[in-house]
Design a protein around this motif. Structure first.
Motif, mmCIF file in Angstrom:
data_model
loop_
_atom_site.group_PDB
_atom_site.id
_atom_site.type_symbol
_atom_site.label_atom_id
_atom_site.label_comp_id
_atom_site.label_asym_id
_atom_site.label_seq_id
_atom_site.Cartn_x
_atom_site.Cartn_y
_atom_site.Cartn_z
ATOM 1 N N ASP A 42 0.866 -1.165 0.000
ATOM 2 C CA ASP A 42 0.000 0.000 0.000
ATOM 3 C C ASP A 42 0.911 1.225 0.000
ATOM 4 O O ASP A 42 1.458 1.602 1.037
ATOM 5 C CB ASP A 42 -0.899 -0.028 1.246
ATOM 6 C CG ASP A 42 -1.825 1.173 1.343
ATOM 7 O OD1 ASP A 42 -1.522 2.215 0.720
ATOM 8 O OD2 ASP A 42 -2.842 1.093 2.056
ATOM 9 N N TYR B 255 1.118 -8.431 8.166
ATOM 10 C CA TYR B 255 1.275 -7.081 7.633
ATOM 11 C C TYR B 255 2.243 -6.271 8.492
ATOM 12 O O TYR B 255 2.369 -6.489 9.693
ATOM 13 C CB TYR B 255 -0.058 -6.365 7.421
ATOM 14 C CG TYR B 255 -1.126 -6.521 8.473
ATOM 15 C CD1 TYR B 255 -1.443 -5.481 9.340
ATOM 16 C CD2 TYR B 255 -1.859 -7.703 8.568
ATOM 17 C CE1 TYR B 255 -2.450 -5.607 10.282
ATOM 18 C CE2 TYR B 255 -2.866 -7.838 9.510
ATOM 19 C CZ TYR B 255 -3.153 -6.783 10.366
ATOM 20 O OH TYR B 255 -4.149 -6.920 11.301
ATOM 21 N N LYS C 101 -6.919 1.479 -4.367
ATOM 22 C CA LYS C 101 -7.373 2.278 -3.224
ATOM 23 C C LYS C 101 -8.675 3.035 -3.522
ATOM 24 O O LYS C 101 -9.471 3.269 -2.618
ATOM 25 C CB LYS C 101 -6.253 3.239 -2.813
ATOM 26 C CG LYS C 101 -6.478 3.945 -1.491
ATOM 27 C CD LYS C 101 -6.650 2.977 -0.318
ATOM 28 C CE LYS C 101 -5.372 2.349 0.151
ATOM 29 N NZ LYS C 101 -4.719 3.039 1.234
ATOM 30 N N GLU D 242 -11.904 1.561 6.162
ATOM 31 C CA GLU D 242 -11.220 0.462 5.474
ATOM 32 C C GLU D 242 -10.019 1.037 4.732
ATOM 33 O O GLU D 242 -10.159 1.956 3.937
ATOM 34 C CB GLU D 242 -12.195 -0.181 4.483
ATOM 35 C CG GLU D 242 -11.614 -1.309 3.647
ATOM 36 C CD GLU D 242 -12.671 -1.882 2.718
ATOM 37 O OE1 GLU D 242 -13.253 -2.926 3.068
ATOM 38 O OE2 GLU D 242 -12.938 -1.262 1.664
ATOM 39 N N THR E 199 -4.833 9.635 -3.627
ATOM 40 C CA THR E 199 -4.396 8.352 -4.180
ATOM 41 C C THR E 199 -4.517 8.354 -5.700
ATOM 42 O O THR E 199 -5.060 9.288 -6.295
ATOM 43 C CB THR E 199 -5.236 7.213 -3.563
ATOM 44 O OG1 THR E 199 -4.619 5.954 -3.849
ATOM 45 C CG2 THR E 199 -6.662 7.216 -4.121
ATOM 46 N N MET F 172 -5.664 -7.587 -4.709
ATOM 47 C CA MET F 172 -5.785 -6.375 -3.899
ATOM 48 C C MET F 172 -6.566 -5.306 -4.672
ATOM 49 O O MET F 172 -6.250 -5.007 -5.821
ATOM 50 C CB MET F 172 -4.390 -5.849 -3.546
ATOM 51 C CG MET F 172 -4.369 -4.667 -2.604
ATOM 52 S SD MET F 172 -2.643 -4.168 -2.286
ATOM 53 C CE MET F 172 -2.872 -2.977 -0.957
ATOM 54 N N SER G 247 -11.503 -7.329 4.573
ATOM 55 C CA SER G 247 -11.370 -5.883 4.751
ATOM 56 C C SER G 247 -10.422 -5.587 5.906
ATOM 57 O O SER G 247 -10.599 -6.098 7.015
ATOM 58 C CB SER G 247 -12.748 -5.279 5.038
ATOM 59 O OG SER G 247 -12.638 -3.927 5.416
ATOM 60 N N VAL H 282 -11.871 1.304 -2.002
ATOM 61 C CA VAL H 282 -12.107 0.960 -0.591
ATOM 62 C C VAL H 282 -13.273 1.774 -0.030
ATOM 63 O O VAL H 282 -13.665 2.799 -0.589
ATOM 64 C CB VAL H 282 -10.838 1.177 0.283
ATOM 65 C CG1 VAL H 282 -9.677 0.354 -0.234
ATOM 66 C CG2 VAL H 282 -10.472 2.653 0.388
ATOM 67 N N ASP I 279 -7.518 -1.184 3.232
ATOM 68 C CA ASP I 279 -7.212 -2.080 2.112
ATOM 69 C C ASP I 279 -8.233 -3.196 2.058
ATOM 70 O O ASP I 279 -8.787 -3.607 3.087
ATOM 71 C CB ASP I 279 -5.793 -2.668 2.244
ATOM 72 C CG ASP I 279 -4.721 -1.636 1.899
ATOM 73 O OD1 ASP I 279 -4.746 -1.121 0.769
ATOM 74 O OD2 ASP I 279 -3.887 -1.317 2.770
ATOM 75 N N TYR J 151 1.853 -6.223 2.936
ATOM 76 C CA TYR J 151 1.141 -7.446 3.298
ATOM 77 C C TYR J 151 1.885 -8.630 2.675
ATOM 78 O O TYR J 151 2.326 -8.553 1.527
ATOM 79 C CB TYR J 151 -0.290 -7.415 2.760
ATOM 80 C CG TYR J 151 -1.145 -6.299 3.300
ATOM 81 C CD1 TYR J 151 -1.974 -6.498 4.401
ATOM 82 C CD2 TYR J 151 -1.142 -5.035 2.704
ATOM 83 C CE1 TYR J 151 -2.777 -5.464 4.900
ATOM 84 C CE2 TYR J 151 -1.931 -4.002 3.195
ATOM 85 C CZ TYR J 151 -2.744 -4.229 4.295
ATOM 86 O OH TYR J 151 -3.522 -3.205 4.783
#
Length: 415
Positions: A272, A290, A318, A327, A361, A315, A343, A321, A329, A279
């Motif tokens: 992320d 993580y 972003k 949340e 993002t 995944m 989540s 989400v 990720d 992760y």
């Protein structure tokens, strides 16, 4: 792997599996042993490599189609051999690329609302590799640019509108390439290979900028970018899982090498980039570890635990989400037949938009055209706010493929 208790807003992040009715059940996921993630996700669809007789297929499931999946689910069935990897176009949620043992890549258009019948005809076929094509990844900044790698040990850059490999990096790898990853601005590509080396490639110069000895185990390794750092995961000579941190400007030796455990499943790493959280999920494991990346170290945060092993993981970008539940990720975990959303949330009241955990993002808009990128231009990804009430100007990224006369497709056996 530092386990020191330290101050972090992510120390109490926890993972929650969706209720059974919000999962996707009775899937016929691929049984192919190829080391890919099997799952690719965007805010509209989740795609899963599928079991298919007499060829290669993958399923594209609309996000709202939860519960038991119809056994007659329409599939993308145009490959002549098993599909090995898939990737969504980051700028157009209806375009997906796939690569296969039939030595080709293909680009598909998915209609709004999902498939109503099997589709066999791609919008574009990418022919040029001489062995099975194992990885595919769209550029994060340049429209219509993607990278593939294959069993002919080559890395090719494609302009998918033209259907041509505009750049090819040949003769730089001595064995199968197990991962190809773009850096954040799409100027460099990192690879990991079964020749036990990691490399940083300058694609427009068709050259290897850096290379280094990585993991000495015989199993495949993976690599991802973390800003100007790299994280590789693999196995030691003693077959223990480990990870290495690297400075991408100097791969002569890793910044650090850390053992994880002695499980046999390949680790799948995810980053992320907004929050510097890493992760790691092992194939065949039920857990997802993580970490927070800071000062060239991975600081252990926690572990999501589950009794059901994962075969693959995808995944969510972003922009998909749910900020109203804090949340940060969202993953989609593939089991034998079940696909479960997981989540990861920061435990806090969500009355006010938490701008400290939601920096601007990637917006899903290209920063460059393919021509600009090929001419040598670089640009950072375009950003957007995730704040409720922020309405992004709708940008339609059109795809106008030029028809390419495709040569006869070979299978690996015919080569």
């Amino acid at each position: 792997m530092s386990r020191i208790v330290r101050s972090s807003k992510f120390r109490h992040v926890f993972g929650t599996v969706a209720k059974k009715e919000d999962c996707y059940d009775d899937l016929r996921a691929t049984r192919n042993a190829w080391d890919s993630n099997y799952v690719a996700v965007n805010p509209s669809f989740v795609a899963v490599l599928y079991e298919a007789g007499g060829g290669g297929a993958f399923a594209v499931i609309p996000m709202g189609m939860k519960g038991k999946i119809d056994p007659k689910l329409p599939l993308v069935t145009g490959h002549k051999s098993p599909v090995l990897d898939i990737d969504w176009n980051p700028f157009n949620d209806n375009l997906i690329a796939s690569v296969s043992e039939d030595c080709t890549g293909k680009v598909w258009g998915i209609p709004e609302g999902g498939l109503t019948t099997n589709i066999n005809d791609p919008l574009q076929t990418l022919s040029g590799h001489k062995r099975k094509v194992g990885t595919v990844k769209f550029s994060p900044t340049a429209n219509n640019i993607l990278v593939t790698s294959a069993g002919d040990f080559s890395v090719k850059i494609w302009d998918i509108e033209k259907g041509k490999d505009v750049l090819s990096i040949d003769g730089q790898h001595a064995d199968l390439i197990s991962a190809t990853e773009w850096n954040a601005n799409g100027s460099l590509i990192a690879t990991s290979s079964k020749d036990k080396k990691v490399r940083v490639i300058d694609p427009r110069n068709k050259s290897v900028a850096q290379e280094g000895e990585a993991h000495q185990g015989v199993k495949p390794s993976r690599i991802i970018w973390m800003k100007d750092r790299l994280l590789s995961v693999g196995f030691s000579k003693q077959s223990e899982r480990e990870y290495c941190l690297w400075d991408s400007r100097d791969l002569s030796k890793p910044l650090s090498r850390t053992g994880v455990d002695s499980s046999s499943g390949i680790l799948m790493p995810f980053y992320d980039s907004d929050l510097n959280i890493v992760y790691m999920a092992g194939k065949g494991d039920g857990n997802i570890r993580y970490f927070e990346f800071q000062d060239d170290q991975l600081f252990y945060l926690a572990e999501f635990k589950s009794a059901t092993p994962q075969r693959g993981l995808g995944m969510m970008p972003k922009r998909g989400v749910n900020v109203s539940t804090c949340e940060i990720d969202l993953f989609f975990k593939l089991g034998v037949k079940l696909l479960e959303p997981i989540s990861f949330q920061v435990p806090r009241k969500a009355d006010v938009f938490a701008d400290d955990i939601y920096p601007d993002t990637a917006s899903g808009e290209p920063a460059l055209t393919s021509e600009e990128w090929l001419s040598g231009k670089d640009a950072e990804p375009k950003l957007r706010s995730l704040a409720p009430g922020f309405v992004q100007k709708k940008t339609v990224v059109e795809f106008n493929p030029e028809k390419v006369e495709a040569p006869k497709e070979l299978s690996e056996k015919e080569n």
